[in-house]
Design a protein around this motif. Structure first.
Motif, PDB file in Angstrom:
ATOM      1  N   GLY A 164       0.833  -1.202   0.000  1.00 26.66           N
ATOM      2  CA  GLY A 164       0.000   0.000   0.000  1.00 26.66           C
ATOM      3  C   GLY A 164       0.861   1.242   0.000  1.00 26.66           C
ATOM      4  O   GLY A 164       1.998   1.225  -0.480  1.00 26.66           O
ATOM      5  N   ARG A 165       0.327   2.340   0.556  1.00 25.57           N
ATOM      6  CA  ARG A 165       1.088   3.594   0.549  1.00 25.57           C
ATOM      7  C   ARG A 165       2.348   3.450   1.384  1.00 25.57           C
ATOM      8  O   ARG A 165       2.328   2.901   2.485  1.00 25.57           O
ATOM      9  N   ILE A 166       3.447   3.984   0.856  1.00 25.00           N
ATOM     10  CA  ILE A 166       4.709   4.030   1.591  1.00 25.00           C
ATOM     11  C   ILE A 166       5.216   5.466   1.557  1.00 25.00           C
ATOM     12  O   ILE A 166       4.757   6.295   0.790  1.00 25.00           O
ATOM     13  N   GLY A 167       6.201   5.734   2.417  1.00 19.88           N
ATOM     14  CA  GLY A 167       6.821   7.049   2.381  1.00 19.88           C
ATOM     15  C   GLY A 167       5.951   8.112   3.010  1.00 19.88           C
ATOM     16  O   GLY A 167       5.219   7.864   3.966  1.00 19.88           O
ATOM     17  N   PRO A 168       5.996   9.325   2.460  1.00 21.86           N
ATOM     18  CA  PRO A 168       5.337  10.464   3.096  1.00 21.86           C
ATOM     19  C   PRO A 168       3.819  10.372   3.015  1.00 21.86           C
ATOM     20  O   PRO A 168       3.251   9.522   2.335  1.00 21.86           O
ATOM     21  N   ALA A 169       3.182  11.301   3.720  1.00 22.76           N
ATOM     22  CA  ALA A 169       1.724  11.347   3.750  1.00 22.76           C
ATOM     23  C   ALA A 169       1.156  11.536   2.351  1.00 22.76           C
ATOM     24  O   ALA A 169       1.821  12.056   1.453  1.00 22.76           O
ATOM     25  N   ASP A 170      -0.106  11.148   2.193  1.00 16.19           N
ATOM     26  CA  ASP A 170      -0.719  11.259   0.871  1.00 16.19           C
ATOM     27  C   ASP A 170      -1.005  12.706   0.478  1.00 16.19           C
ATOM     28  O   ASP A 170      -1.483  12.976  -0.615  1.00 16.19           O
ATOM     29  N   SER A 171      -0.705  13.643   1.369  1.00 17.02           N
ATOM     30  CA  SER A 171      -0.860  15.065   1.045  1.00 17.02           C
ATOM     31  C   SER A 171       0.466  15.751   0.768  1.00 17.02           C
ATOM     32  O   SER A 171       0.495  16.920   0.378  1.00 17.02           O
ATOM     33  N   GLU A 172       1.587  15.059   0.980  1.00 17.79           N
ATOM     34  CA  GLU A 172       2.886  15.712   0.851  1.00 17.79           C
ATOM     35  C   GLU A 172       3.193  16.086  -0.593  1.00 17.79           C
ATOM     36  O   GLU A 172       3.675  17.188  -0.868  1.00 17.79           O
ATOM     37  N   ALA A 173       2.958  15.174  -1.531  1.00 15.31           N
ATOM     38  CA  ALA A 173       3.179  15.483  -2.948  1.00 15.31           C
ATOM     39  C   ALA A 173       1.948  16.225  -3.460  1.00 15.31           C
ATOM     40  O   ALA A 173       1.146  15.708  -4.223  1.00 15.31           O
ATOM     41  N   TRP A 174       1.824  17.452  -3.013  1.00 16.48           N
ATOM     42  CA  TRP A 174       0.635  18.270  -3.241  1.00 16.48           C
ATOM     43  C   TRP A 174       0.951  19.380  -4.236  1.00 16.48           C
ATOM     44  O   TRP A 174       1.984  20.015  -4.155  1.00 16.48           O
ATOM     45  N   MET A 175       0.041  19.578  -5.167  1.00 14.99           N
ATOM     46  CA  MET A 175       0.191  20.650  -6.141  1.00 14.99           C
ATOM     47  C   MET A 175      -1.117  21.432  -6.209  1.00 14.99           C
ATOM     48  O   MET A 175      -2.159  20.866  -6.521  1.00 14.99           O
ATOM     49  N   ARG A 176      -1.062  22.685  -5.887  1.00 13.83           N
ATOM     50  CA  ARG A 176      -2.210  23.571  -6.094  1.00 13.83           C
ATOM     51  C   ARG A 176      -1.968  24.338  -7.386  1.00 13.83           C
ATOM     52  O   ARG A 176      -0.991  25.089  -7.503  1.00 13.83           O
ATOM     53  N   VAL A 177      -2.858  24.140  -8.338  1.00 16.05           N
ATOM     54  CA  VAL A 177      -2.695  24.752  -9.662  1.00 16.05           C
ATOM     55  C   VAL A 177      -3.932  25.604  -9.961  1.00 16.05           C
ATOM     56  O   VAL A 177      -5.065  25.124  -9.876  1.00 16.05           O
ATOM     57  N   THR A 178      -3.702  26.840 -10.296  1.00 10.42           N
ATOM     58  CA  THR A 178      -4.766  27.729 -10.740  1.00 10.42           C
ATOM     59  C   THR A 178      -4.817  27.711 -12.258  1.00 10.42           C
ATOM     60  O   THR A 178      -3.804  27.964 -12.921  1.00 10.42           O
ATOM     61  N   VAL A 179      -5.967  27.389 -12.796  1.00 12.47           N
ATOM     62  CA  VAL A 179      -6.173  27.390 -14.240  1.00 12.47           C
ATOM     63  C   VAL A 179      -7.072  28.579 -14.557  1.00 12.47           C
ATOM     64  O   VAL A 179      -8.180  28.688 -14.024  1.00 12.47           O
ATOM     65  N   GLN A 180      -6.582  29.474 -15.381  1.00 11.07           N
ATOM     66  CA  GLN A 180      -7.365  30.664 -15.675  1.00 11.07           C
ATOM     67  C   GLN A 180      -7.330  30.991 -17.158  1.00 11.07           C
ATOM     68  O   GLN A 180      -6.404  30.602 -17.880  1.00 11.07           O
ATOM     69  N   THR A 181      -8.353  31.689 -17.585  1.00 12.06           N
ATOM     70  CA  THR A 181      -8.431  32.119 -18.975  1.00 12.06           C
ATOM     71  C   THR A 181      -7.533  33.321 -19.159  1.00 12.06           C
ATOM     72  O   THR A 181      -7.500  34.216 -18.304  1.00 12.06           O
ATOM     73  N   PRO A 182      -6.791  33.401 -20.266  1.00 10.51           N
ATOM     74  CA  PRO A 182      -5.914  34.552 -20.472  1.00 10.51           C
ATOM     75  C   PRO A 182      -6.717  35.844 -20.590  1.00 10.51           C
ATOM     76  O   PRO A 182      -7.857  35.857 -21.057  1.00 10.51           O
ATOM     77  N   VAL A 183      -6.129  36.913 -20.123  1.00  9.57           N
ATOM     78  CA  VAL A 183      -6.723  38.235 -20.317  1.00  9.57           C
ATOM     79  C   VAL A 183      -6.548  38.629 -21.772  1.00  9.57           C
ATOM     80  O   VAL A 183      -5.486  38.419 -22.370  1.00  9.57           O
ATOM     81  N   SER A 184      -7.572  39.196 -22.359  1.00  7.46           N
ATOM     82  CA  SER A 184      -7.523  39.593 -23.764  1.00  7.46           C
ATOM     83  C   SER A 184      -6.895  40.978 -23.913  1.00  7.46           C
ATOM     84  O   SER A 184      -7.004  41.819 -23.011  1.00  7.46           O
ATOM     85  N   PRO A 185      -6.249  41.242 -25.037  1.00  8.77           N
ATOM     86  CA  PRO A 185      -5.754  42.598 -25.288  1.00  8.77           C
ATOM     87  C   PRO A 185      -6.883  43.619 -25.217  1.00  8.77           C
ATOM     88  O   PRO A 185      -8.015  43.352 -25.634  1.00  8.77           O
TER      89      PRO A 185
END
Length: 825
Positions: A414-435
């Motif tokens: 099963g899971r080994i090593g660090p907590a299941d939250s350690e390899a955490w990535m928060r990514v913001t996906v946004q629409t580009p601002v238009s000219p």
């Protein structure tokens, strides 16, 4: 120290009769008797032995006490012969807990921060006794509940949590070692609910917390609860007491919390910081605060687990455009006894595992829940494994924030090593601002263009910013203005501008408590930095302009707005609500010059420094009227003029001016460096992509009477800059000649279109009919010894030649009607 914080305040005043049975085989956790979706029994605790009889566990709860909670704790077997407790301390001054513990007691394997302290000079503010000697407090004592209990060691070094005698700690003659703090969380198996609530917000508001407890089976519990970030809310004292009761504590004591909350383990990453300290306002291990004492656990070395790993590196971008792709990398060190293999050791999704990631890349992921295979295929103990994979952003119409978690698993384990939250990535996906678009950047996750916001040392506030156009129900970020105590705090908005353009800049904040003045704002733009002192107490929920004029920002990540507490040092708060960039349509240039194409019957200008008969007749009338570049109302003392022509292969430039004083200078090397050219400088800044565009070519002439030459220097840059070290690898080959006769300076130049070939801004050939380039002719002219004037042709009130916007216009015209020749040359 725990500080009063504006934000969500939750007080849970219920009791629980749940209990915890601890065994060498693991944890048997009964559910919390509280109205929460998660309980301690739901935790998939990450577990690692730090020393003999000392075990660290950590888990991130999604919904404990109806909130996200990050809990880290160390379980110490006090009956183990190798285990002992020490109390590192400083009489004055402060030191990071992660440095103080191993520095004073090198055999330590674990520890936690200690008591309340004087934030100015250090030293405790409770009660401290070491080896029978009382350590004087640095300042007046904390509130009485802040030293009502203690972790005490008797003459046999047996530990207990004790209450202060009614006459004070001096009456305790049983314990030679006492580290006092408070409030007491559990007394003889009972949580003192009424007493905790009577303390007020220090106890009933949610904060990061530290505590120590003792169980009935002689175990010491050191626990931290993180807070003040979007992944960790923090707990009230009563909530913390209930958690410690669940962990089997019959007596427990609150320690200093807030930014001081730190749990430490020897040999771990991040200097051994195990929890997620809050002083930097970010859910990572870097926000530790200096303290004045601690509780340390000494023991012998731990035994190695058969299967274990550490996450040693994590690389990804926290911001993605909708539909875009990036590459992420996770690197783990094998610290177990077994060899990892690609077939059995896998990186998979976590929280939960059985799902398809929103970032799933169908072309490269081995499966929807497995982003990559391990490389290399076999990793022995002590070696590292790398997982590199693509993240494919979803296609969205509005900004969204995603938290993605990964974990290591081993076949059959099963899971080994660090907590299941350690390899955490928060990514913001946004629409580009238009000219041409006005846009807002908000500080809280879920706000508009939040991916362009970052801060240092800030925390979440429950107060909302409801200035026009703001989201209004997401809260704000805020930081302390008490700089000497809490340290430097800052918030940065750094947009990815869709094009080079002008924007007016506004800031807004909500009606959070304890707002202060002055708050410093820096606007970093293509022309430099403008700084403002803003009174956040005066208004709230309105847009406050930073300056009265628009700022020019280059395309891309070229500018920012930074809020800091650098000019204030009083108790209180500053709030980062939102920043608005109001697009300003480009102004038409004040001046233009038509550049005629040479027909077959028109004579080519002879580049000899003399205006020959008829050779410039096809050109438009001379463009003149130079003005001071920082004061357009002031005309040049010695005016200049220019004319231009072009054909299929070349651009021709004629420059003339009355120049009564032309000083010579030491002949420069060939090719010359800008800083060798110390005489009069005649500049032409040319922007091939329009009067408002940034990429420019610069041609500089510097006539030298000393040797009769006219050295030239050239520069190319994709952004407006005054740095003469940038773009000097563009060395334009051109034909130049000049004369200085009877006080009139004449310069003639021919430069091939093929020379405008700088990477990223190369032109295809000569301009077409109706094409418009930008031009800013500029002169540094010495009127007399040491008396200089700096003028340019297109009026501009900036302190530099290059940052005024727009440039003047060069309007290229090809006349095929026969007026200037029916055949193109």
């Amino acid at each position: 120290m725990i500080e009063n914080r504006d934000g969500r305040q939750v007080s849970v005043s219920i009791r629980t009769a749940c209990f915890l049975a601890l065994s060498s085989l693991g944890l048997l956790l009964a559910p919390l008797c509280v109205p929460a979706q998660q309980t301690l029994a739901d935790a998939d605790w990450s577990e690692r032995e730090l020393g003999a009889g000392v075990v660290w566990r950590q888990y991130l709860f999604d919904d404990l006490f109806d909130s996200m909670q990050s809990v880290s704790w160390i379980d110490v077997d006090l009956s183990h012969p190798d285990v002992s407790i020490e109390i590192p301390y400083l009489v004055t001054g402060r030191q990071l807990t992660s440095a103080m513990i191993p520095g004073q007691f090198p055999p330590s394997v674990a520890g936690i921060n200690g008591t309340y302290f004087d934030t100015s000079v250090g030293g405790h503010r409770t009660y401290l006794r070491i080896d029978g000697a009382e350590i004087p407090s640095a300042d007046e004592l904390f509130s009485p509940w802040g030293y009502e209990g203690a972790l005490a060691l008797d003459a046999s070094d047996e530990a207990s949590i004790v209450e202060m005698p009614s006459g004070g700690w001096a009456l305790d003659t049983v314990h030679p070692d006492i580290i006092a703090c408070g409030p007491l969380l559990i007394v003889d198996g009972v949580i003192p609910t009424a007493e905790l609530q009577a303390i007020g917000s220090h106890s009933t508001s949610r904060h990061p917390r530290s505590a120590v407890g003792i169980t009935s089976d002689d175990r010491l519990i050191l626990i931290t609860v993180d807070g003040r970030t979007e992944l960790a809310v923090g707990m009230t004292c009563e909530e913390l007491a209930q958690v410690m009761e669940q962990l089997g504590c019959t007596d427990a004591l609150n320690l200093d919390g807030g930014g001081s909350t730190t749990l430490w383990g020897a040999g771990e990453l991040h200097g051994g910081v195990l929890n997620f300290p809050s002083d930097n306002g970010t859910y990572d291990h870097e926000g530790e605060r200096s303290c004045t004492n601690a509780i340390a656990i000494e023991s012998s070395a731990p035994s190695s687990a058969a299967w274990d790993g550490r996450l040693t590196d994590k690389t990804f971008s926290p911001l993605m455009d909708t539909g875009s792709q990036q590459t992420a990398t996770l690197i783990y060190e094998n610290i177990g006894l077994g060899t990892w293999t690609a077939g059995d050791t896998r990186l998979v999704l976590a929280r939960p595992a059985s799902r398809t990631s929103v970032f799933h890349d169908t072309a490269t992921w081995p499966s929807p829940s497995q982003p990559a295979l391990m490389s290399p295929a076999s990793v022995a103990p002590g070696e590292t494994a790398t997982f590199t994979f693509a993240l494919q952003a979803p296609t969205l119409s509005a900004t969204a924030v995603y938290d993605e978690h990964f974990m290591l698993t081993q076949a059959g384990i099963g899971r080994i090593g660090p907590a299941d939250s350690e390899a955490w990535m928060r990514v913001t996906v946004q629409t580009p601002v238009s000219p041409g678009e006005t846009f807002i950047v908000e500080s809280r996750s879920g706000g508009q263009n939040n991916g362009w916001y970052s801060d240092s040392g800030m925390a979440d506030s429950g107060a909302n910013c409801i200035a026009p156009g703001c989201t209004g129900d997401i809260g704000m970020r805020y930081g302390s203005t008490y700089r000497s105590v809490a340290g430097a705090k800052s918030a940065t908005v750094a947009p990815d501008f869709p094009e080079a353009a002008d924007y007016r800049v506004y800031v807004a904040w909500g009606s959070g408590s304890s707002r202060r003045s002055p708050i410093t704002y820096h606007v970093n733009h293509s022309g430099g930095t403008d700084t403002f002192q803003i009174d956040q107490t005066a208004v709230a929920n309105v847009w406050v302009p930073l300056g009265t004029e628009a700022y020019h920002f280059d395309a891309g990540l070229s500018g920012s707005v930074v809020m800091t507490n650098e000019d204030i040092d009083v108790s209180g708060s500053m709030y980062a609500g939102a920043v608005m960039f109001e697009y300003q349509p480009p102004e038409p240039p004040d001046r233009s010059h038509v550049v005629h194409h040479l027909g077959s019957e028109d004579p080519l200008p002879v580049i000899d420094g003399v205006v020959g008969a008829g050779e410039w007749d096809a050109a438009s009338p001379a463009a003149s009227g130079y003005v001071a570049h920082d004061n357009p109302a002031l005309p040049a003392v010695e005016d200049g003029s220019f004319r231009m022509l072009f054909d299929e292969t070349d651009l021709f430039i004629l420059f003339q001016m009355n120049n009564t004083y032309l000083a010579g200078y030491t002949s420069p090397p060939s090719p010359p460096d800008y800083f060798n050219l110390v005489g009069d400088k005649i500049n032409f800044f040319l922007t091939p992509f329009g009067v408002d565009s940034d990429p420019f070519y610069r041609i500089l002439f510097c006539p030298n009477p000393t040797d009769g030459t006219c050295p030239t220097w050239s520069q190319a840059s994709a952004v407006r800059t005054t740095d003469a070290h940038v773009g000097t690898d563009w060395i334009a080959a051109m034909e130049v000649s000049h004369s200085h006769t009877l006080g009139v300076l004449t310069i003639e130049c021919r430069i091939p279109w093929s020379e405008f070939d700088y990477p990223g801004m190369s032109i295809a050939g000569r301009p077409g009919d109706g094409d418009v380039w930008g031009v800013q002719p500029a002169i540094s002219n010495e009127l007399g010894p040491g008396e200089w004037e700096y003028v340019n042709w297109e009026p501009d009130d900036t302190p530099t030649y290059v940052h005024g916007n727009p440039f003047g216009a060069l309007e290229f015209e090809i006349d095929e009607s026969g007026v200037s020749g029916s055949t193109l040359r």
